[in-house]
Each structure stands twice: as C-alpha cells, then as structure tokens.
Design a protein around this motif. Structure first.
Motif, PDB file in Angstrom:
ATOM      1  N   ILE A 121       0.938  -1.090  -0.030  1.00 15.24           N
ATOM      2  CA  ILE A 121      -0.017   0.201   0.216  1.00 15.24           C
ATOM      3  C   ILE A 121       0.782   1.209  -0.031  1.00 15.24           C
ATOM      4  N   GLY A 122       1.811   1.176   0.845  1.00 15.28           N
ATOM      5  CA  GLY A 122       2.589   2.363   1.094  1.00 15.28           C
ATOM      6  C   GLY A 122       3.420   2.735  -0.346  1.00 15.28           C
ATOM      7  N   ALA A 123       3.836   1.612  -0.975  1.00 11.55           N
ATOM      8  CA  ALA A 123       4.683   1.824  -2.171  1.00 11.55           C
ATOM      9  C   ALA A 123       3.783   2.644  -3.153  1.00 11.55           C
ATOM     10  N   VAL A 124       2.655   2.108  -3.351  1.00 12.11           N
ATOM     11  CA  VAL A 124       1.479   2.669  -4.401  1.00 12.11           C
ATOM     12  C   VAL A 124       1.169   4.148  -3.934  1.00 12.11           C
ATOM     13  N   LEU A 125       0.976   4.529  -2.670  1.00  6.96           N
ATOM     14  CA  LEU A 125       0.713   5.555  -2.298  1.00  6.96           C
ATOM     15  C   LEU A 125       1.728   6.874  -2.235  1.00  6.96           C
ATOM     16  N   PHE A 126       3.159   6.118  -1.915  1.00  6.50           N
ATOM     17  CA  PHE A 126       4.190   7.184  -2.058  1.00  6.50           C
ATOM     18  C   PHE A 126       4.387   7.604  -3.686  1.00  6.50           C
ATOM     19  N   GLU A 127       4.440   6.577  -4.480  1.00  2.70           N
ATOM     20  CA  GLU A 127       4.559   7.032  -5.865  1.00  2.70           C
ATOM     21  C   GLU A 127       3.692   7.980  -6.226  1.00  2.70           C
ATOM     22  N   LEU A 128       2.369   7.701  -6.114  1.00  5.22           N
ATOM     23  CA  LEU A 128       1.503   8.635  -6.413  1.00  5.22           C
ATOM     24  C   LEU A 128       1.640   9.758  -5.949  1.00  5.22           C
ATOM     25  N   PHE A 129       1.730  10.148  -4.478  1.00  7.17           N
ATOM     26  CA  PHE A 129       2.142  11.208  -3.959  1.00  7.17           C
ATOM     27  C   PHE A 129       3.213  11.854  -4.661  1.00  7.17           C
ATOM     28  N   HIS A 130       4.270  11.209  -4.784  1.00  9.40           N
ATOM     29  CA  HIS A 130       5.492  11.818  -5.464  1.00  9.40           C
ATOM     30  C   HIS A 130       5.215  12.472  -6.724  1.00  9.40           C
ATOM     31  N   LYS A 131       4.505  11.635  -7.736  1.00 10.55           N
ATOM     32  CA  LYS A 131       4.159  12.221  -8.903  1.00 10.55           C
ATOM     33  C   LYS A 131       3.273  13.365  -8.963  1.00 10.55           C
ATOM     34  N   ILE A 132       2.204  13.225  -8.246  1.00 11.87           N
ATOM     35  CA  ILE A 132       1.109  14.372  -7.858  1.00 11.87           C
ATOM     36  C   ILE A 132       1.956  15.468  -7.353  1.00 11.87           C
ATOM     37  N   VAL A 133       2.524  15.574  -6.387  1.00  4.12           N
ATOM     38  CA  VAL A 133       3.218  16.729  -5.747  1.00  4.12           C
ATOM     39  C   VAL A 133       4.037  17.340  -6.663  1.00  4.12           C
ATOM     40  N   GLU A 134       4.711  16.555  -7.297  1.00  6.43           N
ATOM     41  CA  GLU A 134       6.290  16.908  -8.104  1.00  6.43           C
ATOM     42  C   GLU A 134       5.498  17.699  -9.239  1.00  6.43           C
ATOM     43  N   SER A 135       4.333  17.239  -9.711  1.00  3.37           N
ATOM     44  CA  SER A 135       3.763  17.972 -10.886  1.00  3.37           C
ATOM     45  C   SER A 135       3.457  19.488 -10.485  1.00  3.37           C
ATOM     46  N   TYR A 136       3.437  19.803  -9.133  1.00  4.22           N
ATOM     47  CA  TYR A 136       2.900  21.145  -8.901  1.00  4.22           C
ATOM     48  C   TYR A 136       4.242  21.678  -8.544  1.00  4.22           C
ATOM     49  N   THR A 137       5.301  21.235  -7.788  1.00  2.00           N
ATOM     50  CA  THR A 137       6.408  21.814  -7.394  1.00  2.00           C
ATOM     51  C   THR A 137       7.410  21.018  -7.140  1.00  2.00           C
ATOM     52  N   GLN A 138       8.803  21.478  -7.337  1.00  2.00           N
ATOM     53  CA  GLN A 138       9.781  20.630  -7.108  1.00  2.00           C
ATOM     54  C   GLN A 138      10.263  20.296  -5.760  1.00  2.00           C
ATOM     55  N   TYR A 139       9.389  21.114  -4.974  1.00  2.00           N
ATOM     56  CA  TYR A 139       9.650  20.781  -3.574  1.00  2.00           C
ATOM     57  C   TYR A 139       9.018  19.829  -2.949  1.00  2.00           C
ATOM     58  N   TRP A 140       8.806  18.777  -3.350  1.00  2.00           N
ATOM     59  CA  TRP A 140       8.049  17.568  -2.910  1.00  2.00           C
ATOM     60  C   TRP A 140       8.437  16.960  -1.473  1.00  2.00           C
ATOM     61  N   ARG A 141       9.766  16.930  -1.197  1.00  2.00           N
ATOM     62  CA  ARG A 141      10.290  16.277  -0.151  1.00  2.00           C
ATOM     63  C   ARG A 141       9.933  16.846   1.062  1.00  2.00           C
ATOM     64  N   TRP A 142       9.879  18.110   0.970  1.00  2.00           N
ATOM     65  CA  TRP A 142       9.396  18.562   2.509  1.00  2.00           C
ATOM     66  C   TRP A 142       7.926  18.096   2.698  1.00  2.00           C
ATOM     67  N   ALA A 143       7.159  17.981   1.905  1.00  2.00           N
ATOM     68  CA  ALA A 143       5.702  17.535   1.962  1.00  2.00           C
ATOM     69  C   ALA A 143       5.785  16.121   2.537  1.00  2.00           C
TER      70      ALA A 143
END
Lengths: 290, 316
Positions: free
Chosen positions: B263-285
């Motif tokens: 579950i975590g892997a799926v969510l992480f990847e989606l989170f990563h891709k979605i947030v990264e599409s808005y900003t390059q600063y996705w890691r702090w999120a």
C-alpha cells in the motif's frame, strides 16, 4: 624531509576536521546519553548554522558578528524544535528516529528553496585570511584557528562538566537518570539546557565550517554519517569518548582521502567495524547504572 | 494462506488493477507501474526486517545499489549473460548482507539505525567516485536480459511491465511464506522475547543475520530490476533518500504487515508524482506528511483499516 612535511600537513588537516566532528558529536552524544533522544536532525542544525552564518556574514559584512549571532539563532530554532516536538518523544527511540528523519527531508527542501542547489562558501575573516609557512608549505591560518577553537571548546566543556553544578547534574543524569530525578534534581530543566548547549555547538560548528566546506542542501546528512560514527565509537554520553572518536575518525578520513581516495569511506567502515568488534559500547563509554 | 478478506481485497485491487491497467495505459504510466513494482519489492524487504526481524534499517538502499552495480558490472564489463548477472547480483546482495549484518547485528536499536545509514552512504560515496561506473553521473546504455528463449521481448514496455508486476507479487508471496515458515515463526518469537528463546537454545544472532541477509538479497534484486528498467546505474539508487522513502512507505502503509509496504509503495509513488507536478519541493511535503502519520497513526494505513473493519462486523 618530504614525508615529515606531508605527515605534518595531514596531521593538521586531520586535527581541524576532528575538532569540527567533536563539536558536532559531543552535542549529539550527550543529548543521546542524557535525554535518551536520538536527534537525527542534529546536523541539520549545523547546516542551518552554516547558512545563517553565510547570510549574516554577507548582510552584516562581518564574519565575527555572524560567528556570534548564528549559534544564538540556531539555538533558538533548536529550542523551539525541542519544546514543540522532541521533548514529547522521549522514551521511544524508533519514533524519535523516524520523526527526526522526516525533518531531514524537510530540511533538504527548505535549504533548496531558500538558497538553491548551488553550493556556496563563506568568506574567511580578514584577520585570518592568510597562510603561515609550515611543513614546507603555506598552511591556511583559518584551519589553525579552527584547531584552536576546538581545543578551547574541549577545555571549556571539560570544566563545565567537571566543575559546574549543571555539569554535575548532567553527569549524574547520564549515569542514572531516574536516580538523579529521584534526588530532586530538576532533570527536565537540565535536559533543556543541555540540549540548547548541544545545539549551540552544532550551530557554531556550522559557522566555523562555512568557509571551508561547501554549503549546500544535503551537507547535513553527509556529516551526520561521520558524526554518528564518532558517537558510536566514542561511546554515547561521553565527552572523552567524543574527543577520542572525533580524533580517530578525523585522522582516518583525512589520511584515507589522501592515501586511498576511492576507499576512503571503506576505511571509516573498517575503523568502526574494528572498534565495535573490540568494544561494542564504544571506546570510552560512560559506565551507566541503568 | 490468504484467508483474510481485507488483505485479499487489497492485493486483488492493487495487483489486479495493475495487470489490467498495464496493456491499456501509455508508456509514462507503464513506467510508473514498474517503478511501483520495484518499490514494492524494496519496501517488502525493509518491512520483513522490521516486522519480523525487529530491526529498523535506514540504509537499505545500499543493497539496491549493490544489486544494480553488480548486474551492470558483470553483464557489461565481464561479458556475463544478463540473466546470470542478475543472479550474481542477488548473491552479491546476500554476501553484502552477511558482511554488514555480522557487524551491525551486534548493536541494537538506535546504533543499528545509525550504522545502517552510515554504511549505505559509504556505498553511495564509493559509487559517486567510481570512474568505471561514471561516478556521479552514472552510466547509461546498458543491456537488458534476453528472454527470446522464452519467446518474450524484454525490451518491450508492456512485457517488462508485466514481468515487474509478477516479480512484485512473487516477492510478496515469498515474504508471506517466509513469515509463516518455521524460520519466520522463530523470528517472531525472538521479537517477542529474545532472552527467553535464547534460553531455549535458539541461536538468536544467527537468525537475525539470516533475516538480514535475505532482506538484503531481495533489495539487491530490486536494484537489479531497477538497473534493467533504466538500462543504467546511478549512485542515487543508494542514496539515503531512497532508504528513507522505503522506510516511509513501510510505516505509512503499516509496519510489519507485509501488505502495508505494498500500500505504502503505491501511495508514495502517487504522492511523489502528483506533488512533483506542482512543485519541485515535494520532499518537504513527504517529510511533513510522514511526521504527521508517525505521530497520529503509527500503525499505518493498513493498521487503521484493520481496526475499522474489526469494529464493524464479526471477525472474518
């Protein structure tokens, strides 16, 4: 003659690196030994110190003011972090590690956002921006100054630990926290003050290192590794352990980089492996009652 | 084996969904599916070590690095067929796991975390300086395995994608099996009361070392798969970011549950891709979200789901 010069220069290099590592490790070590809090974001405070020092140095056009003010600012940030977050995590190592690890991610992006990815370097102060002829070459005075500051810090901390009341409380707390609390010592306040001192040292190390190390996002984790190794091999909670550990790793890193660059990191691993196999509690552990 | 309906439902949803989606979606999403598959394998190996071995590692990406670089070395610099190189990568991961584990097992909890982090960064440092592998920039243009003997074209996006998904499912089933095996049960006992089982004559250190080695081997396989995906290697595969992300996936999904990391892997990847599409600063999120979850819901998403369903009806 050449070898003597070479060894001499590398010894000096190892010494100033050791001093920086010591300043970082002692804060982390004593906080861990006393508060039982593993703060993986300790070196992030160091990074903040470097960035703040850099910025203040430019704004105020003075290295010395930056050197004075940056650690104060970093301590303030650390204090907030402690009160808001870390204080409540005492007792659960895993949660502490996870939460402070999360802070590393936040710290990375924060640094990137505010300062960008490019590395920066702070200007050395006018006074120290020269070299002294030593060991057959011109050795930067700033590095000698670092060694000097380090030695003063060690002496200062030693006296604080051995001769002041707070020092006695810290020693008692590291030795047996519950007993110390039972005796009516305000251990919470001692914890907080100790944490602040450790943080101040990290911030100070940051400003001191700013002219010699590249300042960039991720510099915190890079030095965190060495700092952790120093804490582990020195023995957590131990001032003498931090000194010895910092010396060992500082020298190993320096000579390793110069003699076997591709395997420099492997040397650190070997040193750590050997120490742990021989003394799993560290070289100079604090003999604890609990 | 999978009599738990919640778990079965999640598995069917995720893996079934992936298999159905793979032929339909474009190359970009196929790539994401493979990324998720690799992350699932990686996260599973961290979770098994955490939940069953009782060891929290912050340096597991180092073993992914070992896997990736081993395949790259043998298949491209030593003329060994790629398939065999992948096997050697797993072997290398096992050996590295034994070498590191032997040292690291001696220390507990906090030190363990520290040292595993240190070790993976040491590998990263080595890889960044290794000239043969392009140092910081890594190497590209390496080979993929030749599966023509099986009538498969590994270079085809869809084929690669489906094989990766299959590998992820296999990894899951492998760990489920391992957990239920006598080995896994012993590990569980060790986690519950180490001293007691040691008093019964169990070689605790050996068991811990074995689980460390197995998890390192699986992580190395994930690394090998990653190398095959990008047809190259890069030191970033062993970076602490990756180790941390893996741990985050495990904790957010639900530590120790094996389905949690999926579950975590799926969510992480989606989170990563979605947030990264808005900003390059996705890691702090990511960091902030992670801290929030650790403080508010430490048993993770699957843990919460379990509680939710347990309250509702009779136990399935």
């Amino acid at each position: 003659m050449d070898t003597v010069n070479f060894v001499g220069v590398q010894l000096l290099n190892g010494l100033w690196l050791s001093m920086l590592l010591f300043m970082l490790a002692v804060g982390l070590s004593v906080v861990f030994g006393l508060l039982d809090v593993l703060n993986l974001a300790h070196c992030t405070l160091y990074m903040i110190g470097a960035y703040v020092g850099l910025t203040l140095g430019r704004l105020l056009d003075s290295y010395w003011l930056a050197l004075l003010l940056a650690p104060i600012l970093v301590t303030a940030i650390g204090a907030v972090l402690y009160v808001a977050l870390l204080k409540h995590l005492r007792g659960n190592h895993l949660i502490q590690a996870l939460v402070t690890f999360g802070l590393l991610f936040i710290g990375y992006d924060a640094a990137r956002w505010i300062f960008g990815v490019n590395l920066d370097r702070m200007q050395e102060p006018e006074l120290l921006n020269t070299s002294i002829a030593m060991f057959g070459q011109k050795y930067p005075l700033y590095r000698l100054y670092l060694i000097g500051v380090g030695v003063l810090t060690i002496i200062g901390l030693y006296f604080a630990l051995e001769r002041t009341r707070l020092g006695a409380v810290v020693r008692a707390g590291v030795d047996d926290r519950d007993m110390a609390a039972t005796l009516g010592i305000n251990i919470d306040r001692a914890f907080f003050v100790t944490f602040c001192i450790g943080t101040a040292l990290a911030g100070l190390a940051g400003v001191l290192a700013a002219p010699v190390f590249p300042i960039e996002p991720g510099m915190d984790v890079r030095i965190l590794i060495e700092t952790l190794v120093v804490v582990v091999i020195g023995g957590p909670g131990s001032l003498k352990g931090a000194v010895l550990g910092a010396f060992v790793i500082g020298m190993a890193e320096t000579f390793g980089e110069v003699l076997l660059p591709e395997f420099a990191s492997a040397i650190m691993y070997l040193v750590m492996a050997l120490v742990l196999l021989w003394r799993p509690n560290g070289l100079l552990p604090v003999k604890s009652g609990h | 084996m999978l009599r738990d309906p919640l778990r079965l439902a999640i598995l069917v949803l995720i893996f079934g969904g992936a298999v159905v989606a793979a032929p339909i979606v474009g190359a970009y999403w196929k790539r994401i599916l493979v990324d998720i598959a690799i992350l699932i394998i990686f996260a599973l190996s961290i979770d098994f070590m955490l939940g069953h071995g009782g060891m929290v590692t912050l340096g597991h990406a180092g073993f992914m690095g070992v896997g990736a670089y081993t395949v790259a070395y043998f298949s491209n610099f030593a003329g060994v067929p790629v398939g065999l190189s992948i096997l050697m990568a797993v072997a290398a991961g096992t050996l590295a796991g034994i070498a590191v584990g032997a040292l690291v097992i001696r220390v507990a909890g906090v030190f363990f975390i520290m040292i595993t982090l240190a070790m993976s960064m040491m590998f990263h440092a080595w890889a960044s300086k290794a000239r043969r592998f392009g140092g910081d920039d890594g190497v590209v243009g390496l080979k993929r395995m030749d599966l023509s003997a099986l009538g498969l074209n590994f270079n085809d996006d869809l084929t690669f994608c489906l094989i990766a998904i299959a590998c992820a499912l296999l990894a899951y089933l492998f760990f489920e099996w391992l957990a239920r095996s006598p080995f896994g049960q012993t590990l569980k006992a060790i986690r519950q009361n180490e001293n007691r089982i040691r008093a019964q004559g169990c070689p605790v250190q050996l068991y811990k070392l074995a689980s460390f080695a197995v998890c390192s081997a699986v992580a190395a396989f994930a690394g090998a798969l990653q190398m095959q995906l990008v047809k190259g290697v890069n030191p970033e595969i062993a970076h602490w970011f990756k180790s941390g992300e893996g741990l985050i996936m495990v904790i957010v999904g639900g530590a120790g549950t094996l389905i949690g990391p999926v579950i975590g892997a799926v969510l992480f990847e989606l989170f990563h891709k979605i947030v990264e599409s808005y900003t390059q600063y996705w890691r702090w999120a990511l960091g902030a979200a992670f801290i929030a979850i650790v403080l508010v819901a430490p048993d993770g998403i699957y843990g919460r789901l379990q509680r939710l369903f347990a309250r509702r009806g009779p136990d399935a």
